[in-house]
Motif scaffolding. Structure first.
Motif, short mmCIF file in Angstrom:
data_model
loop_
_atom_site.label_atom_id
_atom_site.label_comp_id
_atom_site.label_asym_id
_atom_site.label_seq_id
_atom_site.Cartn_x
_atom_site.Cartn_y
_atom_site.Cartn_z
N THR A 136 0.84 -1.20 0.00
CA THR A 136 0.00 0.00 0.00
C THR A 136 0.87 1.24 0.00
OG1 THR A 136 -0.13 0.29 2.41
CG2 THR A 136 -1.70 -1.26 1.39
N TRP A 137 0.35 2.31 -0.59
CA TRP A 137 1.08 3.57 -0.58
C TRP A 137 1.09 4.21 0.80
CZ3 TRP A 137 4.60 4.39 -3.83
CH2 TRP A 137 4.49 4.01 -5.17
N ALA A 138 0.07 3.92 1.61
CA ALA A 138 0.03 4.46 2.97
C ALA A 138 1.21 3.93 3.79
CB ALA A 138 -1.29 4.12 3.65
N GLU A 139 1.46 2.62 3.71
CA GLU A 139 2.58 2.03 4.43
C GLU A 139 3.91 2.52 3.86
OE1 GLU A 139 4.97 0.12 7.01
OE2 GLU A 139 2.81 0.48 7.17
N SER A 140 3.98 2.67 2.54
CA SER A 140 5.19 3.19 1.91
C SER A 140 5.51 4.58 2.43
CB SER A 140 5.00 3.22 0.39
OG SER A 140 6.10 3.85 -0.25
N ALA A 141 4.50 5.44 2.54
CA ALA A 141 4.70 6.80 3.03
C ALA A 141 5.14 6.81 4.48
CB ALA A 141 3.42 7.61 2.85
N ARG A 142 4.59 5.91 5.29
CA ARG A 142 5.00 5.83 6.69
C ARG A 142 6.47 5.43 6.80
NH1 ARG A 142 -0.45 4.18 7.58
NH2 ARG A 142 0.04 2.00 7.05
N GLN A 143 6.88 4.48 5.98
CA GLN A 143 8.30 4.08 5.96
C GLN A 143 9.18 5.27 5.60
OE1 GLN A 143 8.49 0.70 3.20
NE2 GLN A 143 9.47 -0.46 4.83
N PHE A 144 8.77 6.01 4.58
CA PHE A 144 9.54 7.16 4.11
C PHE A 144 9.71 8.18 5.23
CE2 PHE A 144 9.73 11.44 2.38
CZ PHE A 144 10.71 11.34 1.42
N LEU A 145 8.62 8.54 5.89
CA LEU A 145 8.69 9.55 6.95
C LEU A 145 9.51 9.05 8.13
CD1 LEU A 145 7.82 12.34 7.85
CD2 LEU A 145 5.74 11.32 8.81
N ASP A 146 9.34 7.80 8.50
CA ASP A 146 10.13 7.22 9.60
C ASP A 146 11.63 7.31 9.29
OD1 ASP A 146 7.86 6.63 11.02
OD2 ASP A 146 7.84 4.50 10.51
N ASN A 147 11.99 7.08 8.02
CA ASN A 147 13.39 7.17 7.63
C ASN A 147 13.92 8.60 7.76
OD1 ASN A 147 13.55 4.45 7.00
ND2 ASN A 147 13.11 4.75 4.83
N CYS A 148 13.11 9.58 7.34
CA CYS A 148 13.52 10.98 7.46
C CYS A 148 13.78 11.35 8.91
CB CYS A 148 12.44 11.89 6.86
SG CYS A 148 12.27 11.82 5.08
N VAL A 149 12.86 10.95 9.78
CA VAL A 149 12.98 11.26 11.21
C VAL A 149 14.19 10.54 11.81
CG1 VAL A 149 11.86 11.03 13.46
CG2 VAL A 149 10.52 11.74 11.46
N ALA A 150 14.36 9.27 11.45
CA ALA A 150 15.48 8.49 11.99
C ALA A 150 16.82 9.09 11.58
CB ALA A 150 15.38 7.04 11.52
N ALA A 151 16.93 9.55 10.34
CA ALA A 151 18.18 10.15 9.87
C ALA A 151 18.52 11.38 10.70
CB ALA A 151 18.07 10.51 8.39
N TYR A 152 17.52 12.19 10.97
CA TYR A 152 17.74 13.40 11.78
C TYR A 152 18.14 13.04 13.21
CZ TYR A 152 16.93 18.13 13.53
OH TYR A 152 17.09 19.36 14.10
N GLU A 153 17.41 12.07 13.80
CA GLU A 153 17.70 11.68 15.18
C GLU A 153 19.08 11.02 15.30
OE1 GLU A 153 14.40 9.22 16.16
OE2 GLU A 153 13.09 10.91 16.71
N ASN A 154 19.45 10.19 14.34
CA ASN A 154 20.75 9.53 14.37
C ASN A 154 21.89 10.54 14.25
OD1 ASN A 154 19.45 7.09 14.55
ND2 ASN A 154 19.67 6.58 12.39
N SER A 155 21.67 11.57 13.41
CA SER A 155 22.68 12.60 13.26
C SER A 155 22.84 13.39 14.55
CB SER A 155 22.29 13.55 12.11
OG SER A 155 23.22 14.59 11.99
N ALA A 156 21.72 13.70 15.19
CA ALA A 156 21.77 14.45 16.44
C ALA A 156 22.46 13.64 17.53
CB ALA A 156 20.35 14.83 16.88
N ALA A 157 22.21 12.32 17.55
CA ALA A 157 22.83 11.45 18.56
C ALA A 157 24.33 11.38 18.36
CB ALA A 157 22.21 10.07 18.49
N ARG A 158 24.78 11.32 17.09
CA ARG A 158 26.22 11.26 16.82
C ARG A 158 26.91 12.55 17.24
NH1 ARG A 158 24.53 8.33 12.16
NH2 ARG A 158 24.43 10.26 10.95
N GLU A 159 26.24 13.68 17.00
CA GLU A 159 26.83 14.97 17.37
C GLU A 159 26.92 15.08 18.90
OE1 GLU A 159 24.75 18.19 15.63
OE2 GLU A 159 25.25 17.63 13.56
N ALA A 160 25.88 14.59 19.60
CA ALA A 160 25.87 14.67 21.06
C ALA A 160 26.96 13.79 21.68
CB ALA A 160 24.51 14.24 21.60
N ALA A 161 27.24 12.66 21.01
CA ALA A 161 28.28 11.75 21.50
C ALA A 161 29.66 12.33 21.29
CB ALA A 161 28.16 10.41 20.81
#
Length: 344
Positions: free
Chosen positions: A319-344
């Motif tokens: 479904t496109w709904a699940e595809s879009a959820r995956q896409f947004l989760d990836n965007c958020v995860a990339a931002y959070e992972n970058s912030a975690a690396r900077e904090a470390a």
């Protein structure tokens, strides 16, 4: 409100899987309350891509692209393609220290080598630098993820695809000529050298071969294969009814990373015949909804006996709904992972 800017060199009036994927993902994200902005070649002067005039390349400087990005003021930046717009957007983001994701839609090295004598290693080295410079590279399948990881790509994220089950579904009757010989073996997509369409057209098959789509090889192949029905490009319900009018969907490509047309055909109840390669293996392999074989003719004949219900059943998992959820989760995860690396 969460907001996403998608930068893409592929956009209307092109008809291809990249454009459809971005368009449908954006639609679903908006339904979720996400503000989605698209930066495409449309606002800029363009020139035709060499050997592929249907694709327009943007003529734009970094200053203009920077202004366009800043004006949209989005939380997340996703760069969908490696063309002039995508390259400039990535360079701007890197210089600003901004988090961004990319997506790997097309096996560009293989496409390029089909047209020009460019070693695959050169193209992959360039693509690896581009995609690894972001905080995440989205890929559609496990096969593609494994292939790119072995080539040195990092920060890979899964972003599958969907299909519109209401539009692409079994239809009564046929839109093909009434006197057409059965069975009908159909291919849908760009009529271009990288799609390996002649591997299908050269097969000795009963009935009729039908090719739906336009592209740079259309004129030549129409002249070389007069027994084949070339319909030109179709969209919307007209396209769905063409799928549903066939007996087997033949996918001869050896270079696609996914193949949105596979899901569209399956959703219309059309069994698939393909080579056992990336895309068909990930979607169809072992499901009973298609036949995969190094002998494409054998796959076509085997697919004739497969139940159409099985094809539709498989497509319902996407479904496109699940595809879009995956896409947004990836965007958020990339931002959070970058912030975690900077904090470390």
């Amino acid at each position: 409100m969460t907001s996403v800017l998608i930068v893409t060199d592929a956009w209307h009036p092109q008809i291809n899987g990249v454009v459809r994927s971005i368009e449908r993902t954006a639609e679903e994200l908006r339904k979720m309350g996400v503000r989605v902005e698209i930066l495409s070649p449309q606002p800029f002067a363009t020139l035709p891509c060499p050997t592929y005039p249907e694709i327009r390349l943007s003529l734009v400087g970094s200053r203009r692209v920077r202004r366009e990005i800043e004006a949209r003021a989005c939380d997340h930046l996703h760069i969908a393609t490696e063309g002039p717009l995508g390259l400039r957007a990535a360079r701007i983001a890197r210089r600003a220290g901004r988090v961004f994701t990319t997506s790997y839609h097309t096996r560009f090295p293989e496409y390029l080598s089909a047209r020009l004598p460019v070693p695959l290693s050169w193209s992959y080295a360039w693509l690896r630098r581009f995609h690894n410079s972001g905080q995440g590279c989205m890929v559609a399948t496990s096969s593609l993820e494994q292939d790119l990881r072995e080539r040195g790509f990092s920060n890979l994220m899964r972003w599958s695809r969907g299909v519109d089950h209401e539009l692409f579904r079994p239809y009564e009757g046929s839109v093909l000529p009434a006197d057409i010989a059965r069975p009908v073996f159909m291919n849908v997509g760009r009529v271009a050298v990288e799609k390996n369409i002649e591997a299908f057209l050269k097969l000795d098959l009963p009935g009729t071969k039908v090719v739906v789509g336009g592209g740079p090889q259309l004129e030549r192949l129409t002249a070389d294969y007069p027994e084949v029905l070339f319909t030109g490009a179709k969209v919307g319900e007209d396209l769905a009814r063409h799928y549903a009018s066939a007996d087997v969907f033949v996918f001869p490509s050896l270079t696609d990373t996914f193949g949105n047309v596979l899901l569209e055909a399956l959703a219309c109840g059309l069994p698939v015949a393909a080579f056992p390669v990336m895309g068909p293996l990930d979607i169809v392999g072992g499901t009973g909804a298609g036949a995969l074989d190094e002998d494409l003719r054998a796959a076509c004949l085997q697919a004739l006996s497969l139940p159409r219900e099985k094809a539709r059943e498989l497509a319902m998992n996407y479904t496109w709904a699940e595809s879009a959820r995956q896409f947004l989760d990836n965007c958020v995860a990339a931002y959070e992972n970058s912030a975690a690396r900077e904090a470390a």
